[in-house]
Design a protein around this motif. Structure first.
Motif, PDB file in Angstrom:
ATOM      1  N   ASN A  55       2.649  -5.585   5.466  1.00 51.26           N
ATOM      2  CA  ASN A  55       3.330  -5.304   6.738  1.00 51.26           C
ATOM      3  C   ASN A  55       3.568  -6.582   7.535  1.00 51.26           C
ATOM      4  N   THR A  56       4.289  -6.439   8.628  1.00 53.21           N
ATOM      5  CA  THR A  56       4.722  -7.593   9.399  1.00 53.21           C
ATOM      6  C   THR A  56       3.547  -8.425   9.903  1.00 53.21           C
ATOM      7  N   GLY A  57       2.532  -7.765  10.459  1.00 56.26           N
ATOM      8  CA  GLY A  57       1.386  -8.480  10.999  1.00 56.26           C
ATOM      9  C   GLY A  57       0.618  -9.243   9.947  1.00 56.26           C
ATOM     10  N   PHE A  58       0.454  -8.649   8.785  1.00 54.04           N
ATOM     11  CA  PHE A  58      -0.227  -9.310   7.669  1.00 54.04           C
ATOM     12  C   PHE A  58       0.547 -10.544   7.247  1.00 54.04           C
ATOM     13  N   ASN A  59       1.849 -10.387   7.042  1.00 57.94           N
ATOM     14  CA  ASN A  59       2.662 -11.502   6.563  1.00 57.94           C
ATOM     15  C   ASN A  59       2.755 -12.622   7.597  1.00 57.94           C
ATOM     16  N   GLU A  60       2.854 -12.256   8.872  1.00 62.11           N
ATOM     17  CA  GLU A  60       2.881 -13.293   9.905  1.00 62.11           C
ATOM     18  C   GLU A  60       1.575 -14.082   9.927  1.00 62.11           C
ATOM     19  N   SER A  61       0.470 -13.404   9.668  1.00 60.53           N
ATOM     20  CA  SER A  61      -0.825 -14.088   9.620  1.00 60.53           C
ATOM     21  C   SER A  61      -0.891 -15.054   8.441  1.00 60.53           C
TER      22      SER A  61
END
Length: 563
Positions: A55-61
């Motif tokens: 998901n977006t939050g995982f990938n941004e991290s």
């Protein structure tokens, strides 16, 4: 009563050998370079995102870590020259399930002005894999399910509520025609009657094309709904907005290449998924700062690891297990694995303690004295599960040395499993977990940045760095110093077990049983000493062999009489 006093056994924990000159130098180097602000800034970024693989939050991290690695001097291995010391890569893989992320939600009783639950204040209220309701939400009768008889009523078009975890009733409710399900399940250690608005995250099953939604209730929300139902029929309005989409799973791996034996390596891992601050934004932030510090001291030539050091961020257990299993040649070179999971807690707020979860030693068979399982839970292991290795005591001693002149509390717990250390152990690679428990906010939406301690993250990071630097640069003199350290640890433990045995005999335990426990600990440390021959990069010298044999002899030849 104590029947035999031997000089060796008069030593106590306070007699643990003082850190070697090299360890003092490494500790000073790590403390000087590890910046709490950097680690905390990473935590703040990561914990603000609801993270699941893909998901977006995982990938941004993941991409934040990539940015930090590049700034520290790591080069993408696709562009790095042959033999480059600092490299990284992002591994991309197709997922066998869609990515999921929450956007918004609200639960309210028709006729009441304030919502029972709102995503703005209860970010774990939406069960993972829940689909969105139609725009504007749904309104329907609320039905409380308390027993099997309640399932026999017509549930079509209604909303089901259970006093159990929503994952256990969701599928049955949807099959019966319900619009969705609500459930409550909070373990006692989260103290739900005190922290009445806490919700632990969890999931419902995913069925492509026919997905409904599940809501996880806080103690306060459950009590509010039950009180409303006690007065008569309740119409409930539920709005859920989520995103479910195809994505890819990312893992980021950074390597500090060893100058002499690059195939030998110390591997650190920290999982990115899970939405909390301590769990596990602190692991991500601490490990990112450790990778930066290691790069800095290698580039300044203050450190020259002869073996490689690897830093890995990904999906818990899955990424670490894959790192080990995908490349058998690489796996043969992994000498130590260490997981950083929930490593930054402000223990005055969370109630937890810093812990090293040990590889299975005799305390996992006989858990007594100061050895205690966490409230995560553990059960006795058979004697055959014991893994003699120096890694337990070596990491513990580094942490105790870090804690010697401050208020950092260091404890251990017997093996329990459940984090990134288990893939190492399953592959017969020494593996340890650095973590905190019990934590009243564990997996809840109260696990936020205000519960994080930069000071704790630094203590953990320094201890972990010193351990890896010692083991990846070790020559025979270092190994001999570590043998003496471990001999002191062995003496302290045997002293403790002798005293515990005598106490238990006074309480009626059989002398033979207590003698057996002491004998197992004694043989354990004899076997542990033998494993220390692999510490020096250049191989064990005759001096190290002699030191090990002398330590084994001293431990083996001590005679104990219990009565």
């Amino acid at each position: 009563m104590r029947s035999l006093l031997l000089p060796l056994l008069l030593l106590t924990v306070s007699a643990i050998a003082q850190p070697s000159l090299k360890e003092k130098q490494y500790a000073s180097l790590a403390r000087k370079n590890f910046l709490e602000t950097n680690a905390l800034n990473t935590v703040a970024f990561v914990e603000s995102r609801w993270r699941l693989a893909g998901n977006t939050g995982f990938n941004e991290s993941i991409h934040l870590v990539e940015k930090q690695l590049k700034e520290a001097g790591y080069v993408n291995e696709t562009a790095a020259p042959a033999g480059a010391r600092l490299t990284y890569r992002i591994e991309r893989r197709a997922m066998n399930r869609p990515a999921w992320e929450p956007v918004d939600a609200e639960v309210s009783i028709e006729g009441e002005s304030s919502p029972v639950l709102s995503f703005k204040t209860n970010r774990n209220m939406i069960s993972i894999n829940s689909a969105s309701t139609p725009e504007g939400g749904v309104t329907a009768d609320l039905v409380l399910i308390e027993n099997e008889e309640d399932w026999k009523q017509d549930l079509k078009g209604k909303i089901v509520m259970s006093n159990t975890d929503v994952s256990g009733v969701y599928a049955k409710a949807i099959k019966a025609g319900a619009l969705g399900a609500l459930g409550y399940a909070m373990p006692a250690y989260t103290q739900p009657e005190k922290y009445t608005h806490s919700i632990q995250f969890g999931s419902i099953s995913y069925n492509k094309g026919g997905q409904g939604w599940g809501i996880r209730l806080s103690y306060a929300a459950r009590e509010h709904l039950k009180a409303a139902l006690a007065k008569g029929p309740v119409r409930l309005k539920v709005m859920v907005e989520t995103k479910i989409y195809d994505s890819e799973e990312l893992t980021i791996v950074a390597d500090v290449r060893g100058s002499e034996k690059p195939g030998d390596r110390f591997v650190f891992s920290a999982h990115v998924q899970e939405p909390g601050a301590n769990d596990n934004a602190t692991g991500v932030g601490t490990l990112a700062e450790m990778a930066r510090v290691t790069a800095a001291v290698v580039q300044s030539r203050e450190l020259d690891p002869k073996r490689s050091i690897t830093f890995l961020w990904g999906d818990e257990i899955i990424s670490t297990r894959r790192y080990i299993l995908e490349d058998s040649d690489r796996a043969r070179g992994i000498k130590w694995g260490c997981s950083l999971d929930m490593v930054g807690e402000d223990t005055e707020k969370t109630g937890g303690s810093f812990l090293i979860e040990k590889m299975p030693d005799p305390s996992a068979v006989w858990t007594r004295g100061n050895d205690k399982h966490s409230e995560w839970g553990g059960s006795p292991l058979p004697e055959s599960a014991i893994i003699p290795h120096y890694f337990n005591d070596l990491l513990l001693t580094r942490c105790l040395n870090e804690a010697a002149d401050n208020n950092w509390v260091v404890n251990t717990n017997p093996f329990e499993g459940g984090s990134d250390h288990t893939p190492f152990l399953n592959a017969k690679i020494p593996g340890l977990l650095m973590w905190h428990f019990t934590d009243v906010f564990y997996h809840t939406d109260a696990d936020r940045f205000d519960k994080v301690s930069g000071e704790t993250m630094k203590h953990v990071g320094v201890s972990a760095l010193v351990t890896s630097w010692l083991l990846t640069t070790a020559e025979n003199n270092t190994a001999i110093a570590l043998v003496n350290d471990l001999k002191s640890s062995a003496v302290s433990r045997l002293n403790t077990e002798l005293a515990l045995g005598e106490e238990n005999i006074k309480k009626g335990n059989a002398v033979a049983d207590e003698a057996h426990i002491l004998e197992v600990w004694q043989q354990y440390y004899v076997n542990v000493m033998e494993t220390m021959k692999d510490i020096p990069v250049e191989g064990a010298s005759s001096l190290l062999d002699n030191a090990i044999e002398q330590a084994k002899k001293e431990i083996r030849n001590k005679k104990y009489r219990l009565r």
